[in-house]
Design a protein around this motif. Structure first.
Motif, short mmCIF file in Angstrom:
data_model
loop_
_atom_site.label_atom_id
_atom_site.label_comp_id
_atom_site.label_asym_id
_atom_site.label_seq_id
_atom_site.Cartn_x
_atom_site.Cartn_y
_atom_site.Cartn_z
N LYS A 36 0.94 35.00 -42.88
CA LYS A 36 0.70 33.75 -42.15
C LYS A 36 -0.80 33.67 -41.93
CE LYS A 36 5.19 33.53 -39.93
NZ LYS A 36 5.85 34.70 -40.55
N LYS A 37 -1.38 32.51 -42.28
CA LYS A 37 -2.84 32.42 -42.27
C LYS A 37 -3.31 31.34 -41.31
CE LYS A 37 -3.07 33.37 -47.21
NZ LYS A 37 -1.81 32.84 -47.73
N GLY A 38 -4.59 31.41 -40.99
CA GLY A 38 -5.18 30.35 -40.18
C GLY A 38 -6.69 30.52 -40.15
N LEU A 39 -7.38 29.47 -39.70
CA LEU A 39 -8.83 29.55 -39.61
C LEU A 39 -9.22 30.02 -38.21
CD1 LEU A 39 -9.91 26.30 -41.47
CD2 LEU A 39 -9.96 28.65 -42.30
N GLY A 40 -10.33 30.73 -38.11
CA GLY A 40 -10.79 31.22 -36.82
C GLY A 40 -11.68 32.41 -37.05
N SER A 41 -12.82 32.46 -36.32
CA SER A 41 -13.78 33.52 -36.64
C SER A 41 -13.38 34.87 -36.07
CB SER A 41 -15.17 33.14 -36.14
OG SER A 41 -15.07 32.74 -34.80
N SER A 42 -12.53 34.89 -35.02
CA SER A 42 -11.92 36.18 -34.67
C SER A 42 -10.55 35.96 -34.04
CB SER A 42 -12.80 37.08 -33.78
OG SER A 42 -13.39 36.44 -32.72
N ALA A 43 -9.67 36.93 -34.30
CA ALA A 43 -8.30 36.84 -33.80
C ALA A 43 -7.85 38.23 -33.37
CB ALA A 43 -7.37 36.33 -34.90
#
Length: 673
Positions: A341-348
């Motif tokens: 499962k993917k998504g954008l974001g500079s940190s998670a």
């Protein structure tokens, strides 16, 4: 040089050993052969020469180019030389016959023929291929370290890739993009890439397999001229008009997360797991390698939720994105490919067992998501944040340029706030009571509310760290493993040949990953920092047993004990009488001081002993010290203070015997006579 000379230097002694003469014009390049005692040189006199640096003679002249030869180099394994010239060609020369000639000095006939050929310029090297394809002069050509490939760069602003077999060589492809003459071009030894630089003030990186440009580095004012790639390390160097730069193309730090006795880390398209207790590792699941159009797409950070067995992997793909994998219970070692499962974001990062936070930089907020990758909640952040780190369940550590903040997501409260240099890594202690904030050259240690404990400054880059079970922070720089005690005292544990990334410290074993993603366990000597910790915690029983059983003694340790106010502990270490005397005085141990003073037996030490004994009110020792140094005035005064008339009258007699008029006067005065 431009003086037509080749000079061979001893670089340790900084001096020229000898000079080779023969070229008739500027010399462009020189190179040592990897095993034979040879040098190859390229010159504007349109020739390439091969020299023997043992006999210091020219053993072959390669003629055929009809313009300046801009470069020439040996093949790393085979008997070949490649050269590039302004006559618009690249030539490959076979120097096999040269090798056979010099290989068997026992064969006299061969030696004679060799002398002949050297005298009369015999045919030793022959042109194997002439590569034509550039429209302007060629500035550089280089072999691939292992494959039968050649890369060249020219004044037609093109980089060309050539392939060769036993019988022929042909052009495979052209890389276009430079805006001016290409001055140098090389294959990178580890990665499948070509690096080129140019008078257009840029360095370009090309993908050999996809034949596309990956990256461009530019300078404001300086044209680039030359490149070098390190034979072992992942670094390159480039020379330009005003100096040189040394750089690397890929981050070498593996992404990892520690959970109890397990270490999860990303390596070669797989998520792997290492068990600290058994020191075994296993492949867990494959993680897709992005079909990327640029470098540095490997995972940057990794976050793990032990209860759900879920992993979040963040990378710089698409300007910063994450992938969420749930590891099937039985998948250890099997490793079926699963769609992440993917998504954008500079940190998670995970903030609870089945919730993770994703930083949305644009709106300065975090999105809280569940394991189905659905947004459950949004929360604005208290400071402009460019990265988030774990800070315990339901909390986030938010980093901005000059500060860090701990933020409670439920109550939306700031729990702690501290100004720091830009934090790169955050390491929590096992009990979550303390945290180390690692910057490039600083380590800040605080408690869980970001209350400052201590700051360490390092001149060499800080790389990683972990807490041991005693609350000591063990960290690594580029070339040392060091420790930091809770009070800010630090020291070196050992030096390092190559950088490591510490994953866990257990007793006197440091577990770490190296730059190739291999797990290592380094056993260290923890005596020094455990000793200092025991002192700090006033565990004197431990201190004494360590003094008896270890090799701690040394000037540095004694100085440390004195400086920290433990002279009485230092006494147990010391054999040298003068040091013992000083430490005994400092700790007020009169008995040892007297014993040492007797050994040393000089006026100064007796005097200092007297002063200390007087401070303690130990009149007997004061008297003894004054007697040893025949200090009659002070003795008389001591007896006066003590009201010891009997001894005073003795002093009067001594003064009479010695014919000391002033002494007689004083003693008579004290006695009231």
């Amino acid at each position: 040089g431009d003086d037509y000379k080749i000079k061979v230097w001893n670089y340790k002694l900084h001096r020229c050993v000898f000079t080779l003469l023969g070229h008739l014009d500027y010399i462009r390049t020189v190179q040592f052969h990897h095993e034979n005692p040879w040098i190859v040189s390229a010159s504007d006199d349109q020739t390439i020469r091969i020299w023997n640096w043992q006999s210091r003679t020219c053993i072959s002249v390669l003629t055929g180019h009809n313009h300046y030869v801009m470069c020439a180099s040996f093949h790393p394994k085979e008997d070949l030389v490649v050269s590039a010239s302004l006559d618009q060609t690249v030539r490959v020369w076979d120097i096999g016959s040269l090798n056979k000639k010099t290989a068997s000095p026992a064969d006299d006939i061969l030696r004679f023929s060799q002398m002949n050929s050297e005298l009369f310029g015999g045919v030793d090297a022959v042109v194997k291929y002439v590569l034509e394809g550039h429209d302007r002069g060629v500035n550089w050509a280089a072999f691939h370290p292992t494959l039968p490939l050649i890369v060249s760069g020219a004044d037609d602003r093109q980089v060309k890739l050539w392939r060769m077999n036993e019988t022929k060589a042909w052009e495979v492809d052209t890389f276009r993009g430079h805006m001016n003459n290409v001055s140098c071009v090389l294959f990178h030894s580890k990665l499948d890439i070509i690096v080129s630089n140019s008078e257009d003030k840029s360095i370009r990186v090309w993908d050999v397999t996809k034949r596309t440009g990956l990256q461009t580095f530019r300078r404001e004012h300086d044209r680039f001229w030359i490149l070098a790639v390190h034979p072992e390390m992942n670094v390159l160097a480039a020379g330009h008009d005003s100096g040189m730069i040394v750089f690397k193309l890929e981050r070498e730090r593996p992404a990892f997360a520690v959970s109890g006795e397990s270490l999860f880390y990303a390596k070669d398209r797989f998520l792997r797991c290492y068990d600290f207790s058994t020191q075994r590792e296993a492949q867990v699941i494959p993680i897709r390698r992005p079909g990327s159009a640029s470098l540095n797409q490997s995972p940057r950070t990794l976050s793990y939720s032990p209860t759900e067995n879920a992993v979040l992997i963040c990378s710089d793909v698409d300007g910063g994105s994450y992938e969420l994998y749930v590891i099937p219970k039985d998948s250890f070692g099997r490793g079926d490919m699963q769609e992440a499962k993917k998504g954008l974001g500079s940190s998670a990062i995970f903030v609870a067992r089945n919730r993770f936070a994703v930083l949305d930089k644009g709106n300065n907020q975090v999105l809280i998501k569940n394991l189905k990758n659905e947004v459950v909640k949004k929360s604005g952040l208290p400071v402009p944040t460019d990265a988030i780190f774990y800070a315990g369940t339901g909390n986030l550590l938010c980093r901005s340029e000059d500060r860090v903040v701990i933020f409670d997501l439920q109550q939306r409260l700031v729990l702690g706030d501290l100004q720091t240099p830009l934090v790169k890594y955050v390491v929590w202690s096992n009990d979550m009571e303390n945290v180390a904030l690692l910057s490039k050259h600083t380590i800040v240690i605080t408690n869980k509310k970001l209350v400052h404990r201590c700051t360490l400054h390092e001149t060499i880059r800080v790389k990683s760290g972990a807490w041991d079970d005693n609350g000591i922070f063990i960290y690594s720089t580029l070339n040392h493993i060091k420790y930091c005690l809770p009070n800010g005292d630090c020291g070196i544990i050992r030096t390092l040949e190559v950088p490591i990334y510490i994953t866990k410290v257990s007793g006197n074993t440091i577990f770490c990953l190296d730059r190739d993603g291999k797990n290592k366990a380094i056993v260290i000597d923890a005596t020094e920092y455990i000793f200092k910790l025991s002192l700090l915690r006033k565990r004197y029983d431990q201190v004494m047993s360590m003094i008896r059983n270890s090799q701690l003694c040394g000037e540095a340790m004694i100085a440390y004990l004195q400086q920290k106010g433990f002279p009485e502990v230092a006494l147990h270490f010391v054999k040298d009488e003068k040091t013992r005397f000083n430490l005994a005085l400092e700790s007020g141990n009169i008995q040892i001081a007297v014993a040492s003073a007797k050994e040393i037996d000089d006026k100064d030490h007796w005097y200092r002993l007297g002063v200390e004994a007087l401070r303690q009110g130990n009149a007997g020792i004061v008297e003894y010290a004054y007697q040893r140094t025949k200090n009659f005035e002070r003795l008389s005064f001591l007896y006066l203070i003590n009201g010891n008339l009997e001894k005073l009258s003795k002093m009067l007699k001594i003064a009479e015997v010695k014919n000391d008029v002033m002494g007689q006067f004083h003693n008579a005065l004290y006695l009231g006579d």
